[in-house]
Design a protein around this motif. Structure first.
Motif, short mmCIF file in Angstrom:
data_model
loop_
_atom_site.label_atom_id
_atom_site.label_comp_id
_atom_site.label_asym_id
_atom_site.label_seq_id
_atom_site.Cartn_x
_atom_site.Cartn_y
_atom_site.Cartn_z
N GLU A 125 0.84 -1.21 0.00
CA GLU A 125 0.00 0.00 0.00
C GLU A 125 0.87 1.26 0.00
OE1 GLU A 125 -3.20 2.31 2.89
OE2 GLU A 125 -2.40 0.37 3.52
N HIS A 126 1.88 1.29 0.85
CA HIS A 126 2.75 2.46 0.94
C HIS A 126 3.51 2.71 -0.36
CE1 HIS A 126 5.43 5.48 2.52
NE2 HIS A 126 6.47 4.74 2.12
N VAL A 127 4.18 1.67 -0.86
CA VAL A 127 4.98 1.84 -2.07
C VAL A 127 4.10 2.20 -3.26
CG1 VAL A 127 6.50 0.65 -3.72
CG2 VAL A 127 6.84 0.35 -1.26
N SER A 128 2.95 1.58 -3.38
CA SER A 128 2.07 1.87 -4.53
C SER A 128 1.42 3.25 -4.42
CB SER A 128 1.02 0.78 -4.72
OG SER A 128 0.16 0.71 -3.60
N SER A 129 1.49 3.88 -3.25
CA SER A 129 1.01 5.26 -3.14
C SER A 129 2.05 6.24 -3.69
CB SER A 129 0.69 5.62 -1.68
OG SER A 129 1.87 5.81 -0.93
N ILE A 130 3.27 5.77 -3.89
CA ILE A 130 4.37 6.60 -4.39
C ILE A 130 4.66 6.32 -5.86
CG2 ILE A 130 6.85 7.08 -4.12
CD1 ILE A 130 6.46 6.25 -1.14
#
Length: 137
Positions: free
Chosen positions: A76-81
């Motif tokens: 979730e975190h990486v795909s938000s970037i």
């Protein structure tokens, strides 16, 4: 299974100088990767055993349950970037035991379910870099 290698001889020097140190992770052959592991082979991704040996001596031994963040949160975190696409890999850290290697060493690493069944293994010999970039401090 991927192994995240680092040129430690460069890392400390460039960090102390306040320079970017992405190069220390980016040399050819610095991320050996095992064969693909099908999702169906992994019943619980938060309960896998990771290990690494140098010349047969265990240097790292841990489990995915030791991770600070659970895998869905990391994705979730990486795909938000950035956009994640099929085949992308996320390398998330390493068990305790990081240390030096030298030409001639044999590296073996593995990923297994906690009952000991191997999911993947990587094995390679460490060699000196031939040609190309030459770091001097």
């Amino acid at each position: 299974l991927g192994i995240d290698m680092t040129a430690r001889n460069m890392q400390e020097v460039v960090k102390k100088a306040g320079l970017p140190w992405s190069t220390v992770k980016g040399f050819d052959t610095f991320t050996p990767i095992s064969e693909f592991i099908p999702k169906s082979s992994v019943k619980d991704p938060h309960n896998l055993k990771l290990w690494l040996k140098i010349n047969g001596a265990t240097k790292q031994d841990g489990t995915t349950s030791d991770m600070i963040f659970r895998i869905p949160r990391l994705i979730e975190h990486v795909s938000s970037i950035m956009t994640l696409e099929e085949g992308d890999l996320l390398l998330t850290g390493t068990p305790a035991g990081v240390g030096p290697i030298a030409a001639g060493d044999k590296i073996t690493a593995g990923l297994a379910v906690t009952d000991g069944s191997q999911l993947a293994e990587v094995e390679f010999d460490v060699v000196d870099r031939a040609g190309g970039y030459n770091f001097t401090a």
